[in-house]
Structures are given as C-alpha cells and as structure tokens.
Write a protein that holds these residues in place. Structure first.
Motif, mmCIF file in Angstrom:
data_model
loop_
_atom_site.group_PDB
_atom_site.id
_atom_site.type_symbol
_atom_site.label_atom_id
_atom_site.label_comp_id
_atom_site.label_asym_id
_atom_site.label_seq_id
_atom_site.Cartn_x
_atom_site.Cartn_y
_atom_site.Cartn_z
ATOM 1 N N LEU A 51 3.466 -4.586 40.882
ATOM 2 C CA LEU A 51 4.169 -2.913 41.143
ATOM 3 C C LEU A 51 4.046 -1.373 40.616
ATOM 4 C CD1 LEU A 51 4.285 -2.616 44.370
ATOM 5 C CD2 LEU A 51 6.885 -2.471 44.006
ATOM 6 N N ILE A 52 4.909 -1.682 38.988
ATOM 7 C CA ILE A 52 4.977 -0.635 38.564
ATOM 8 C C ILE A 52 3.989 -0.658 38.065
ATOM 9 C CG2 ILE A 52 5.144 -2.300 36.185
ATOM 10 C CD1 ILE A 52 7.449 -0.142 35.956
ATOM 11 N N ILE A 55 1.744 1.349 40.307
ATOM 12 C CA ILE A 55 2.226 2.980 40.686
ATOM 13 C C ILE A 55 1.760 3.438 39.911
ATOM 14 C CG2 ILE A 55 4.279 4.753 41.318
ATOM 15 C CD1 ILE A 55 6.116 1.718 42.528
ATOM 16 N N MET A 60 2.320 9.055 42.133
ATOM 17 C CA MET A 60 3.137 9.531 43.298
ATOM 18 C C MET A 60 3.901 10.139 43.065
ATOM 19 S SD MET A 60 5.033 6.425 44.797
ATOM 20 C CE MET A 60 3.654 5.181 45.741
ATOM 21 N N PHE A 66 5.698 9.178 50.614
ATOM 22 C CA PHE A 66 5.144 7.961 50.016
ATOM 23 C C PHE A 66 4.556 7.449 51.037
ATOM 24 C CE2 PHE A 66 9.630 6.892 49.730
ATOM 25 C CZ PHE A 66 10.024 6.792 48.365
ATOM 26 N N LEU A 255 21.499 7.615 27.674
ATOM 27 C CA LEU A 255 21.567 8.777 29.080
ATOM 28 C C LEU A 255 23.083 9.137 29.040
ATOM 29 C CD1 LEU A 255 21.107 9.117 31.668
ATOM 30 C CD2 LEU A 255 21.325 7.084 32.522
ATOM 31 N N ALA A 271 11.170 7.466 30.943
ATOM 32 C CA ALA A 271 10.238 7.098 32.127
ATOM 33 C C ALA A 271 11.372 6.791 32.764
ATOM 34 C CB ALA A 271 9.340 5.494 31.100
ATOM 35 N N TYR A 272 12.726 6.616 32.587
ATOM 36 C CA TYR A 272 13.345 6.385 33.762
ATOM 37 C C TYR A 272 13.530 8.197 34.661
ATOM 38 C CZ TYR A 272 17.978 5.349 35.406
ATOM 39 O OH TYR A 272 19.433 5.349 36.199
ATOM 40 N N ALA A 275 11.171 9.023 36.551
ATOM 41 C CA ALA A 275 10.630 8.421 38.008
ATOM 42 C C ALA A 275 11.914 8.188 38.922
ATOM 43 C CB ALA A 275 10.185 7.377 37.506
ATOM 44 N N LEU A 276 13.526 8.893 37.854
ATOM 45 C CA LEU A 276 14.721 8.283 39.065
ATOM 46 C C LEU A 276 15.446 9.076 38.667
ATOM 47 C CD1 LEU A 276 14.385 4.659 38.183
ATOM 48 C CD2 LEU A 276 13.819 5.511 40.796
ATOM 49 N N SER A 277 15.347 10.177 38.150
ATOM 50 C CA SER A 277 16.830 10.709 37.445
ATOM 51 C C SER A 277 16.167 11.868 36.346
ATOM 52 C CB SER A 277 17.762 10.049 36.848
ATOM 53 O OG SER A 277 18.785 10.678 36.844
ATOM 54 N N TRP A 285 7.009 9.384 40.106
ATOM 55 C CA TRP A 285 6.958 8.429 39.875
ATOM 56 C C TRP A 285 5.830 7.533 39.059
ATOM 57 C CZ3 TRP A 285 8.560 9.505 45.542
ATOM 58 C CH2 TRP A 285 9.743 9.735 45.404
ATOM 59 N N GLY A 288 6.016 8.436 35.761
ATOM 60 C CA GLY A 288 6.916 7.286 34.965
ATOM 61 C C GLY A 288 6.543 5.772 35.051
ATOM 62 N N ALA A 289 6.141 5.433 35.926
ATOM 63 C CA ALA A 289 5.493 3.849 35.867
ATOM 64 C C ALA A 289 4.668 4.149 34.780
ATOM 65 C CB ALA A 289 5.140 3.492 36.989
ATOM 66 N N ALA A 292 7.130 3.462 31.513
ATOM 67 C CA ALA A 292 7.360 2.297 31.906
ATOM 68 C C ALA A 292 6.798 0.994 31.762
ATOM 69 C CB ALA A 292 8.310 1.911 33.058
ATOM 70 N N THR C 129 13.700 -1.895 32.420
ATOM 71 C CA THR C 129 11.530 -1.080 32.391
ATOM 72 C C THR C 129 10.923 -1.609 33.972
ATOM 73 O OG1 THR C 129 10.569 -3.067 31.377
ATOM 74 C CG2 THR C 129 10.690 -1.452 29.967
ATOM 75 N N LEU C 130 11.536 -3.143 34.476
ATOM 76 C CA LEU C 130 11.038 -2.600 35.648
ATOM 77 C C LEU C 130 12.033 -1.501 36.646
ATOM 78 C CD1 LEU C 130 10.629 -6.073 36.100
ATOM 79 C CD2 LEU C 130 8.424 -4.169 35.546
ATOM 80 N N LEU C 131 12.968 -0.919 36.236
ATOM 81 C CA LEU C 131 13.966 0.450 37.424
ATOM 82 C C LEU C 131 13.135 0.727 38.437
ATOM 83 C CD1 LEU C 131 16.328 0.641 35.149
ATOM 84 C CD2 LEU C 131 16.629 -0.965 36.855
ATOM 85 N N ILE C 132 12.588 1.332 37.600
ATOM 86 C CA ILE C 132 11.307 2.189 38.988
ATOM 87 C C ILE C 132 10.537 1.375 40.112
ATOM 88 C CG2 ILE C 132 9.020 3.502 39.310
ATOM 89 C CD1 ILE C 132 10.195 4.110 35.677
ATOM 90 N N SER C 133 10.303 -0.017 39.528
ATOM 91 C CA SER C 133 9.139 -0.228 40.788
ATOM 92 C C SER C 133 10.833 -1.393 41.483
ATOM 93 C CB SER C 133 8.201 -1.297 40.198
ATOM 94 O OG SER C 133 8.470 -2.043 39.377
ATOM 95 N N TYR C 135 13.425 0.692 42.559
ATOM 96 C CA TYR C 135 13.532 1.088 43.281
ATOM 97 C C TYR C 135 12.932 0.968 44.649
ATOM 98 C CZ TYR C 135 13.101 6.023 44.998
ATOM 99 O OH TYR C 135 13.423 7.383 46.140
ATOM 100 N N PHE C 136 11.558 0.712 44.070
ATOM 101 C CA PHE C 136 10.654 0.562 45.590
ATOM 102 C C PHE C 136 10.955 -0.505 46.575
ATOM 103 C CE2 PHE C 136 8.091 4.158 43.222
ATOM 104 C CZ PHE C 136 7.886 4.382 44.010
ATOM 105 N N PHE C 234 27.136 -0.212 34.557
ATOM 106 C CA PHE C 234 26.896 1.799 35.663
ATOM 107 C C PHE C 234 25.177 1.962 35.945
ATOM 108 C CE2 PHE C 234 24.958 5.563 33.902
ATOM 109 C CZ PHE C 234 26.029 6.560 34.741
ATOM 110 N N TYR C 238 24.725 3.213 39.653
ATOM 111 C CA TYR C 238 23.643 4.697 38.894
ATOM 112 C C TYR C 238 22.716 5.315 39.979
ATOM 113 C CZ TYR C 238 23.235 9.227 36.468
ATOM 114 O OH TYR C 238 22.917 10.534 36.368
ATOM 115 N N THR C 239 21.562 4.200 39.207
ATOM 116 C CA THR C 239 20.094 4.115 39.672
ATOM 117 C C THR C 239 20.382 3.967 41.203
ATOM 118 O OG1 THR C 239 20.122 2.868 37.707
ATOM 119 C CG2 THR C 239 17.881 3.730 39.078
#
Lengths: 324, 362, 302
Positions: A51-52, A55, A60, A66, A255, A271-272, A275-277, A285, A288-289, A292, C129-133, C135-136, C234, C238-239
């Motif tokens: 997926l990553i 993406i 995206m 989406f 962070l 990256a984080y 994409a996420l925060s 996304w 960021g992907a 990552a 490193t896979l947190l983004i995907s 999420y999907f 955390f 958090y994510t």
C-alpha cells in the motif's frame, strides 16, 4: 509380496498434484496454530508495504480526498529531490543517527557494560537496572522530565542547579541546544539495548581467557583493549547495525520533545508529519508515503541482510514429530 | 498383538535412516532392536509409535495397516530414556493422564492408578512431582504410565541408559518379569547387547538403517550371519584375523604368516579354497593350555586389563596377530610372558571379507 | 562483595573511581525521577526544590496535584482505556505468538522455514515506517459492519477505535513474541511431547496441557513486557485515535502538556507518576523476567 512391492513403488512415484494435496493436508494442522499470526502479518505488514509503495505514486492528500486522487507515478520522488528542505533533513538525520549511535547506543552502552562488569556485582546490577528505566518509562513522562530539565530558571533543573549558582545567564535551553537534548533523550533510552547485549557477551567470555590475561600481566585497560573488545566484536557489529536502522526510523521522542521545531526535523518524522499529523490539517499522504517508502526499502534490505548474517539456518531445528 | 514391518523405509532428505526393514513380531513376543547409535533403531520405534511417518513401506498391527493412524489411536505404551514425565504434574496426575484423555470415570482412574502404583512400588510417591524423584523412581512412574492404559504393544526406548549400573540390573529384571506376567508384545530399543541378550526373545540387529539379523540370542551368539553381528554380539568382542584355509594331510588349517591353526573340518571345509577369509574366535573360546596339554598357538602377553573377575589378556601371536581372551587373575600374567593357548576350534567363525557374510550360516 | 573474573585486577581506588564515574553518568536518570516524585507533592518546584506560591523554598508540600483523580472524569476513562489496551495487547500477543511459536518450533509443515525467516526479518524491520499505510488499512477495517466500529468496550477494530489500536500494536509486537515463544518451545524435550501424543492427546491438547504449563516463566516474562509496552504506548493511539484527552493515559498527558496555557508541571507530574507507578512496581518485582526478554528478544536470536 509382489503386490506390496507395486504399492510401494506407487507411493514413491506420486504425481505432483498428489504430493501437493498431501502437503496441503499436512499443513492444515499447523494452519490452526498459524492462522491468527498469518492474518495479522498479512493485514498489518504485507498489505501496508504494498500500500505504501502504491500511495507514494499518487497525489492523494486532504485536497483530493480518498476519491479524486490520481496516479502521479514518480512525481512525489521527484518532488523530494527538488524540495528545499530535503538536504537539510537528510543532513539532520545523518547527524542525529551518527551522534546518538556513537555517544550512546554503542559508546555509552559499551562504557556501562565494561564498567558494571568491573565493579562489585550488585552495584553493577543496580546501575544497569537504572539504565533500563528510561526504556520502560512511558515516553510522554520521560520526555516531560527532560523538558523540565531544560526549562528556564527558576524551574528548570539545569538552570536552577548549575547555571544559576555559577552566575551564568539562564534561559530555556531546549530551543538553544535542540540537538543536545534530542540526542540525550534518545541516547538514554538507546544505551540500554547495547548495554544488555554487551554485558551478556562480556560475561560469557570464558573465564580462562580473562584469567590468562591477568596472569600474563595485562593491566585492566590492556585486557579490555586486547582481550575483551576483540572477543565481543560480533555483538558490537550487531548492535551498531541494528540500532542504525532503529534510529533511522524512530521519531517518537523527537515528536514529543520538539515536534521537529528548532531545526530538528528528521526524515522519519518528516514523513509522519506530512502524512498524519501537522498543524494545518493538510495531510499529504502521497508525498509522506514517498518519504516513508525510502525508509521502508532501506528497512527491508537491512532486515534481509541481518537474517543472512545471523546464521538463520543454525537457529532452526527440524521438528522431531511428524504426526498431527 | 502382532506387529509386521514390511519394506519399512524412512528418509530424511537424502539420508536413509531406515532402509527396507522387514520384521515379523509375534504376539506376546519381546523383541529387542539392537545396534550402535544412529543405526535407525529409535527411528523405527518412533514410526511404530506413530510419531514419525514412514517414507514407504507398511506397518501392520494384527494385519491392519496403521501407517496413517495417529499415535493416540494405536493403543501403544512407550517408555523413554529421558522418562519424559510431565514435570508440572504429580505422579498421580502423570499416571492418570492417559485415562483422563480417554475420559475414564474418576473412580476407575483412582482404582487403576492405585493398582499400577502398587505393582510398580510407587504407592507412597503419588503426590510428589517428578523433580522430587530419583531416576529409578521416575522410570517406574514412566513404566506405570505406559502400562496403565493396558496397551496392546509396549515400546521401550533405551529406558535404562540413564540409570546407574546397579539400578539398571534391578529394573532390567523387573521389566522382564512384568512383560512375562502381562504378556504384552514389547519392542525394546537398546545399544547394550547384554540388555538385549538377557531381555529379549528375539533380537533384531540393525546397522546403518538395515536389518543385519533377526534371531534368538543363542542363535546370534552361536551362528552370526554377518561379520557385524559377530562383532557386535558378545562381550568382550570376537577376535578377527585374516587367514587362508588350506587342506593338508586331511586337516583343515587356517594359515597366515603368524600362525597355523588346525580347525574343525566341518567348518574349515566351508572356508577352504576361497583365498583370504576372516576367521572369528570368541575370547571365551580361547583358554590357556595346562601343563602337558598340547597347545594350538603360542603367544606373548602384550597387554593385561584387569576386569575384576577376569583379566582380559591381549596376546600377540607371531608378528602382528592379536587375540583377546580371559584369564584367571590368580595366574598373574604379566606383559611379556609366553603363553600356550588352546582354541575351541569347533566354534570358530568364517566370513567373506568382501561381502562380510558368514561362510558357515546363511 | 563477590568478585567475578572481571572484577579482579583492579585496585580499590580504581574501583571507587569507576563507581563514581558510573554514578555521574547515571545522575540524569536519577534526577529526572527524583524530580517527578518531589514535584508530584509540591505546589511547584524550582529545580528539585519544592516551593510555595511565593517562591519560598522547602515549602508548599501538598496533595492537591492528585486532585485530578476525582476532579477530571477523563482520567478514569483513559485509565480504563489504557488498561484495556495493555491487557488486550498482552492476551493477543501471548496467545497468538504461543500458537504460532509452537507451530514454528514443533510442527512440520510446508512454509515453516519461510515463515521463520519472515519472523526474523519483521523483527528487525522498522514497522513505524508503515504507519501511513496502516492508517489506510484501519480506515478500511472501520467500514466493516459492526466489528468495524460497533463493538462494546474496545469500540471496534477500525480507525479511531481502541480495538484498532490494539490490533495494530499486537501486530507490531508479534515478531518479537513469536520469536521468543519459539525459543521457549525449542527448549522442551521432544520425548515429553511424544509421550503425551502416545498417551492419547492431540497436538492441540499437548500444546495446552503439556507444553504451555512448562513455559510459564517465559509466558510471564512476555506478558509483563507486553503489558508495560501497551500501558506506555503513546504513538499508536496518538496517531489513530482522534481525541487525545479521551484515548489513553499517555495521550491524555500529552494533551495536558500541549495546552496553550502555561503548563502546570506539578499537576502533569502527578498524572505521570500515576502512569509510571504500575511500571515501577513491575520493574522492582519482576526485573529478572524483564531482563530475560531484553537479552533474548533484542538479540533476535543472534
């Protein structure tokens, strides 16, 4: 007898589909035990890896949602190359990894392991236990301690107890020396990994070697230099490579400590954050992907290399029961 | 229960652990699988138990092929070298575990456990854990656990190897007594030929996965069919020397540069005219000639190993032929002594050096 | 004092110097903890010194910082959540890795070697490193009817549910768990398992009745380790959970720290100590267990 002979030949010359079926059947017993783990690995490792990468080839983002995204193929990677921050983040990342590794995850770990094996056993155990604490402490609480450490006078510990009595100017130290604190915060957690491994490696050195060194008239320092260090070079190599990978990809403490401010942005956090925060709620996304994915690919390559290095075959014994 | 092994073969990848094994074990019989370590005897036993699957061939219980029957449905009991007691269960729980799995009512479990415990002399240990027992006690529990479900077949995997010498003798006698009383077909794996000789009705000798011989202990001792069996059975082991058997003056002579030994014509005739053969003489068939008695061989004492009841003498005949035999320690033989030896030539063995098969028995 | 092989050859003065040096290196950790304890029971602190409102030193000791326990209803919500997260994670990791570890150690099946290799790779692989995907994946799981986001207690297994967070964390901890469990099973003699099979047990029964009881210390160690990991976590909640102040203790504390108003460190320290307490108890009483996981698990079998 002749009939049995024929049957035996038949059993040995099974067609491939028959063998495949028998394989499947013998797998079915293991399936019961393996299926939950397999399912999770597929859903949370395999699919995310695919997926990553997928993406990372789209545009995206919050803007496209989406539904309305498009394939942009390598556009995100080109954007990384051209991005004004890329070089700085790369430099930050390398510095952060190299310094933390050198001073703490390997350096401090080695120092602690060596010292605590040279002093009385109980004292050594106590120090090592204390060094394990940061790893066990909730990261939020742990980082809070360090923030308070750095805070301005009269609250902050360093300012109040060191700088103020010396008559030096006090200020919140975090924005001034952000890297010092990033490295300290990560290092005090990271040192325990190498510490544990080095200690057990040192303690498993055959005593005769150490005795022989003493009998030969080595000073303790010479003994470390010429006997102990050469004997633990394999764990040293392992810790160095393993921790490189983990430092390269972890960003939780940064962070919590700076959120990447004061010029402490590293690749994984970038990256984080993209994409996420982030503050603006604009989640990119795809971009960021792509960031990552670079780390994912490094991770896969290095993990496979470990497996090759650590004599995988030697770790496996054949099951000595065949029935189910 | 009758156990038949037909062309039983087990391969691990390219390694052949058991090679085309054929064995017919009669109901109530006590059979020992004897061989050096790595000969495939334990693998065979585990295939019979259902732990390993045969690569090819058949295992039949009373005529029924059981290749695919799981161990729990084979109705066998097994005793292991390591005892294999369940460390987290008491002796009582260990004993009743097979019954519990069969869902035998509690009351009956208790009754059976008590009876078995009595039989094995472990009645006072029922509440203990295995770690609190001596090796001998553990082995009794293991034996009790194997017997409690009244199996049709008992399997033993070197059950005495971990016991000290004295205890081994006691347990050996006990296993023999139990087996005779209960009449359960038993297969007993061991590398100790004395154990096999004393316990078994018949012994299957194995080597490198192949069956070398399957016969009664007497038969194996008196009429070994291969060089391997001859060397493996008997303690101290048989002496082997290369000779040529020639016929001279109506006598058969086993000849090599070191000696000329007139042998029994019945046996000598089968080895004559074959060129070089291997002659085997058991140490117990060599004796010292008394004064005035004619000697077959003259030798020089090369080494003396005191065994307690006997001295094991290594004597050199001629330049390089060595013979072992037993002598009375009272004779106080010393290295370098000249001795005159008599050989029971009616019991010598001859083997083909190429095929290693006996020239006398086939 | 006992003397090991390494401990010979040092003069007392050298030894004391080493201990002094070690104390110096360890000081930041000790000071950090000291501050937490002092601060928790003070109105505020100047460095390590408790002060009252006017800033007079060694005054202002109070229990007021603990008032969050009865004043903020969120604390019990997040405590319960953290507890569910930690327990769910523990049960999930221990159960699933005990099953897979058994199969990988003891059952002959095609693909076994491959899966073992995979476990080792995943163990080294940086899963953050896979947190983004992921999420999907979670958003997609959330769309499954009922289990997605309609379960009691854990909310569901999708995005923005406790169950989803647990599921992700179980997966991330799994390679370590499986590898350790496999190691524990490897050490049990084969004959015991063979005996049980011959006694009439199926492999499932052997696993449950004969083998699991024998690796209890290993299970305990992994459980404690996993519980602490879940209780502390955390980043994942958090994510993947949207309301920080209502998710877990860790995110709750973070929300206190990132308020725009000046942070009252003494109050946050009290909540921090509240979260730290169970960990410290485990640390004091089960250190050996934990160390066995660290030394066994970290090495990845090397």
């Amino acid at each position: 007898m002749a009939v049995i002979e024929a049957e035996r030949v038949a059993v040995e010359a099974r067609p491939w589909w028959r063998r495949a079926w028998e394989n499947l059947r013998s797998a079915s017993g293991a399936l019961l035990f393996m299926s939950p783990a397999t399912l999770l690995v597929v859903v949370f490792f395999f699919i995310p890896v695919v997926l990553i990468i997928g993406i990372s080839m789209t545009n995206m983002s919050t803007a496209t949602g989406f539904q309305n995204w498009k394939w942009v193929y390598l556009e995100n990677y080109r954007r990384i190359l051209k991005h004004p921050n890329t070089l700085q983040v790369l430099r930050n990342t390398l510095m952060y990894v190299a310094l933390t590794l050198a001073f703490f995850n390997v350096g401090m770990a080695l120092v602690i392991a060596l010292i605590t094996t040279h002093i009385p056993r109980r004292a050594g155990l106590l120090y090592r236990a204390l060094w394990l604490l940061p790893r066990l402490t909730p990261s939020v609480v742990y980082v809070m301690m360090w923030k308070y450490m750095a805070a301005d006078a009269p609250y902050g510990i360093i300012n109040r107890h060191i700088l103020q009595p010396l008559g030096l100017a006090t200020t919140n130290l975090l924005p001034i020396y952000p890297w010092v604190f990033v490295i300290l915060v990560n290092g005090f957690i990271g040192a325990s990994f190498g510490m544990v491994i080095f200690t057990s490696a040192i303690e498993s050195i055959p005593r005769e070697y150490l005795m022989a060194a003493l009998v030969d008239g080595c000073t303790p320092w010479q003994r470390i230099r010429h006997v102990i260090l050469p004997l633990i070079r394999w764990p040293l190599l392992f810790v160095t490579t393993y921790q490189t990978l983990s430092l390269l990809t972890s960003f939780e403490q940064i962070l919590l400590l700076t959120e990447g401010q004061f010029g402490t942005m590293v690749w994984s956090l970038w990256a984080y954050e993209r994409a996420l925060s982030n503050y603006w709620g604009n989640f990119q996304w795809g971009f960021g992907a792509a960031l990552a994915t670079v780390l994912v690919l490094i991770g896969i390559v290095m993990a496979v290399v470990y497996m090759r290095y650590f004599q995988f075959e030697a770790l496996i014994q054949e099951p000595k029961i065949e029935t189910l | 229960m009758e156990v038949h092994l037909e062309h039983l073969t087990k391969r691990w990848g390219k390694v052949v652990a058991v090679d085309d094994l054929n064995l017919e074990i009669r109901s109530g019989e006590f059979v020992a699988l004897l061989g050096p370590s790595g000969c495939g005897k334990t693998t065979t036993l585990l295939m019979i138990a259902g732990i390993y699957k045969p690569t090819s061939g058949y295992i039949r219980f009373d005529g029924r092929v059981v290749n695919k029957v799981p161990p729990k449905d084979r109705n066998v009991g097994m005793v292991f070298q390591s005892y294999a007691l369940y460390p987290h269960m008491t002796v009582y729980e260990n004993l009743t575990f097979p019954l519990k799995l069969k869902k035998v009512p509690e009351e009956e479990q208790r009754r059976k456990a008590r009876r078995i415990a009595e039989m094995m002399g472990i009645g006072h240990l029922l509440d203990r854990y295995p770690a609190q027992l001596s090796g001998g006690q553990q082995q009794r529990v293991a034996l009790g656990r194997a017997l409690i479900k009244e199996p049709a077949l008992l399997l033993f995997d070197e059950p005495l190897s971990n016991l000290d010498a004295r205890l081994r003798l006691t347990m050996r006698a006990e296993i023999k007594r139990l087996q005779m009383e209960l009449g359960i077909t038993s297969i007993y794996v061991t590398h100790d030929q004395v154990e096999a000789m004393t316990l078994a009705d018949r012994i299957a000798v194995m080597r490198e996965g192949r069956l070398q011989a399957f016969a009664t202990p007497e038969e194996l001792y008196e009429r070994p069919r291969t060089l391997f069996v001859a060397g493996f059975i008997g303690n101290p082991p048989m002496n082997f020397t290369q000779v040529e058997v020639i016929q001279q003056d109506g006598q058969y002579l086993a000849v090599n540069p070191d000696m000329r030994l007139a042998v029994d014509p019945d046996r000598g005739s089968r080895a004559a005219g074959r060129g070089r053969v291997i002659m085997g003489i058991r140490p117990e068939h060599i004796t010292l000639a008394r004064d005035g008695e004619p000697a077959h061989l003259e030798a020089e004492v090369y080494l003396v190993e005191p065994l307690g009841r006997d001295d094991l003498i290594n004597a050199r005949v001629g330049k390089e032929t060595h013979l072992h035999f037993l002598a009375d320690p009272a004779l106080k033989l010393r290295i370098g002594d000249r001795v005159r030896l008599r050989v029971d030539t009616s019991r010598v063995q001859f083997f083909d050096p190429e095929t290693e098969q006996s020239l006398l028995w086939s | 004092m006992d003397e090991g092989a390494l401990r010979t050859g040092l003069r007392p003065r050298q030894m004391y110097f080493l201990m002094f040096l070690m104390t110096l290196l360890t000081l930041p950790i000790v000071v950090g903890y000291l501050w937490i304890f002092i601060s928790t029971f003070s109105r505020r602190t100047h460095g390590l010194i408790p002060v009252d409102i006017e800033g007079r030193p060694f005054r202002g000791l109070t229990l007021e910082n603990w008032s969050f326990l009865w004043q903020d209803p969120n604390i019990w919500k997040v405590t319960l959540n953290s507890l569910i997260l930690a327990l769910g994670l523990t049960v999930g990791v221990v159960l699933i890795s005990a099953m897979a570890g058994y199969a990988l150690s003891r059952i002959r099946f095609p693909g076994r070697k491959g899966f073992l290799a995979l476990t080792l790779i995943l163990h080294a692989f940086p899963s953050v490193t896979l947190l983004i995907s992921i999420y999907f994946v979670l958003r997609w799981l959330a769309r499954i009817p009922v289990v997605g986001r309609g379960l009691p207690l854990i909310g569901g297994i999708g995005y923005n549910t406790l169950g989803g967070v647990i599921l992700v964390m179980v997966s991330l901890q799994l390679p370590l768990g499986i590898w350790l469990m496999k190691g524990f099973f490897d050490q049990i003699p084969w004959d015991v398992e063979r005996a049980a099979l011959i006694d009439g047990a199926s492999r499932f029964l052997v696993w449950r009745k004969i083998l699991l009881p024998q690796i209890k210390p290993g299970i305990a160690a992994l459980s404690i380790f996993t519980f602490i990991a879940g209780w502390n976590e955390f980043l994942i909640p958090y994510t993947y959970m949207t309301q920080q102040e209502k998710s877990t203790i860790a995110t709750y504390i973070n929300s206190l720290l990132s308020e725009t108003a000046p942070v009252n460190y003494s109050q946050v320290a009290a909540v921090g100590l509240f979260q730290l307490l169970p960990v410290l108890l485990f640390f004091v009483f089960t250190q050996e267990y934990l160390l066995s996981i660290f030394s066994g698990g970290m090495k990845g079998g090397a």
